[in-house]
Scaffold this active site. Structure first.
Site, PDB file in Angstrom:
ATOM      1  N   ASN A  27       0.860  -1.173   0.000  1.00 35.15           N
ATOM      2  CA  ASN A  27       0.000   0.000   0.000  1.00 35.15           C
ATOM      3  C   ASN A  27       0.900   1.228   0.000  1.00 35.15           C
ATOM      4  OD1 ASN A  27      -1.861   2.027   0.516  1.00 35.15           O
ATOM      5  ND2 ASN A  27      -3.104   0.727   1.841  1.00 35.15           N
ATOM      6  N   GLN A  37     -13.683  -3.005   2.019  1.00 38.00           N
ATOM      7  CA  GLN A  37     -14.670  -1.930   1.877  1.00 38.00           C
ATOM      8  C   GLN A  37     -15.348  -2.190   0.540  1.00 38.00           C
ATOM      9  OE1 GLN A  37     -11.498   0.953   2.278  1.00 38.00           O
ATOM     10  NE2 GLN A  37     -12.428   1.780   4.142  1.00 38.00           N
ATOM     11  N   GLY A  70     -16.814   2.894   2.029  1.00 38.21           N
ATOM     12  CA  GLY A  70     -15.516   3.570   2.048  1.00 38.21           C
ATOM     13  C   GLY A  70     -14.583   3.186   0.915  1.00 38.21           C
ATOM     14  N   GLN A  71     -15.047   2.357  -0.013  1.00 37.12           N
ATOM     15  CA  GLN A  71     -14.192   1.929  -1.137  1.00 37.12           C
ATOM     16  C   GLN A  71     -13.906   3.119  -2.046  1.00 37.12           C
ATOM     17  OE1 GLN A  71     -16.092  -0.457  -4.196  1.00 37.12           O
ATOM     18  NE2 GLN A  71     -14.330  -1.806  -4.341  1.00 37.12           N
ATOM     19  N   THR A  72     -12.638   3.346  -2.328  1.00 32.98           N
ATOM     20  CA  THR A  72     -12.291   4.478  -3.195  1.00 32.98           C
ATOM     21  C   THR A  72     -11.780   4.031  -4.563  1.00 32.98           C
ATOM     22  OG1 THR A  72     -10.146   4.564  -2.091  1.00 32.98           O
ATOM     23  CG2 THR A  72     -11.806   6.130  -1.343  1.00 32.98           C
ATOM     24  N   VAL A  73     -11.239   2.817  -4.650  1.00 24.40           N
ATOM     25  CA  VAL A  73     -10.806   2.273  -5.943  1.00 24.40           C
ATOM     26  C   VAL A  73     -11.785   1.155  -6.316  1.00 24.40           C
ATOM     27  CG1 VAL A  73      -8.972   1.079  -7.198  1.00 24.40           C
ATOM     28  CG2 VAL A  73      -8.389   2.807  -5.481  1.00 24.40           C
ATOM     29  N   HIS A 106     -12.203  -1.693  -7.401  1.00 23.79           N
ATOM     30  CA  HIS A 106     -11.562  -2.987  -7.671  1.00 23.79           C
ATOM     31  C   HIS A 106     -11.453  -3.665  -6.305  1.00 23.79           C
ATOM     32  CE1 HIS A 106      -7.980  -5.193  -9.827  1.00 23.79           C
ATOM     33  NE2 HIS A 106      -8.613  -5.999  -9.002  1.00 23.79           N
ATOM     34  N   HIS A 161     -10.479  -5.270  -3.032  1.00 23.91           N
ATOM     35  CA  HIS A 161      -9.181  -5.463  -2.384  1.00 23.91           C
ATOM     36  C   HIS A 161      -9.352  -5.656  -0.890  1.00 23.91           C
ATOM     37  CE1 HIS A 161      -9.903  -1.088  -2.583  1.00 23.91           C
ATOM     38  NE2 HIS A 161      -9.173  -0.937  -1.488  1.00 23.91           N
ATOM     39  N   HIS A 166      -7.754  -5.215   2.711  1.00 23.45           N
ATOM     40  CA  HIS A 166      -6.719  -4.578   3.523  1.00 23.45           C
ATOM     41  C   HIS A 166      -6.225  -5.596   4.535  1.00 23.45           C
ATOM     42  CE1 HIS A 166      -7.270  -0.319   2.328  1.00 23.45           C
ATOM     43  NE2 HIS A 166      -8.525  -0.674   2.129  1.00 23.45           N
TER      44      HIS A 166
END
Lengths: 134, 134
Positions: free
Chosen positions: B34, B90, B96-99, B101, B103, B105
């Protein structure tokens, strides 16, 4: 072979999850209602076997548990008219785990459910601290 | 057949994750650093295929991604001398997902890393908002 939900009791760490609380089950995993949901539709998915850490799970258990979580997540998202999900494992005490038995928190997320998006995690923790024996 | 880490670039939503950022890979999934870790050892595990939601994944992808996350989690926990892990998806913008795709954490957790345990999630969000194109 898949088992039916609601047929038998399960152990959740030291507690008993009664058959009537279990709404979905496979041979290796089960899904049940959270006694202190922080949003409508907040449910938990666990391996049937009592183990504290995610790394304790066999490959078959990891697979089974996450495929059940995928199905359960899609169902609660649809049912609770949500459009996102929070999926989280607090894997160990320093990650906030309070019951020493692997479990996935599955939370349908809707616009405005928390003022700040991540307050959901504070709510999960506060809820766990108030938990009573099942 | 497993692929080797660091052999090729991947897509992470609209971004490129360069081969040198990928430290573990399977046929269907990859693990990468990250750019804005909120704790030492904060890494991400994604399906190689670009899809936004967890429910978009095939059973093979769910299995492969979570088995890779299990291995990666054990490795970063050991390497960073942690004793717990935060594992979270997320799944969708309202979570809260910003991309766009999928993933996971993966965060090694150590005593005192955050004053309040769940501040880790605020930190993940703040980090995502500062993210720059890879």
């Amino acid at each position: 072979m898949a088992t039916q939900a609601g047929e038998k009791d399960y152990k959740f760490g030291p507690w008993t999850v009664h058959a009537y609380e279990v709404f979905a089950a496979t041979e290796l995993s089960y899904a049940f209602v959270n006694l202190k949901p922080v949003v409508p539709g907040h449910v938990l998915v666990s391996p049937a076997r009592v183990v504290p850490r995610f790394n304790d799970l066999t490959a078959a258990e990891v697979t089974d548990m996450w495929l059940l979580a995928q199905r359960v997540g899609a169902a609660v998202e649809r049912h609770f008219k949500a459009s996102s999900l929070t999926l989280a494992i607090q894997d160990g005490p320093l990650a906030g785990q309070t019951v020493p038995h692997v479990h996935i928190h599955v939370l349908p997320r809707r616009a405005g459910d928390f003022e700040k998006n991540d307050q959901v995690y504070d709510a999960i923790d506060a809820s766990a601290k108030q938990a009573v024996p099942l």
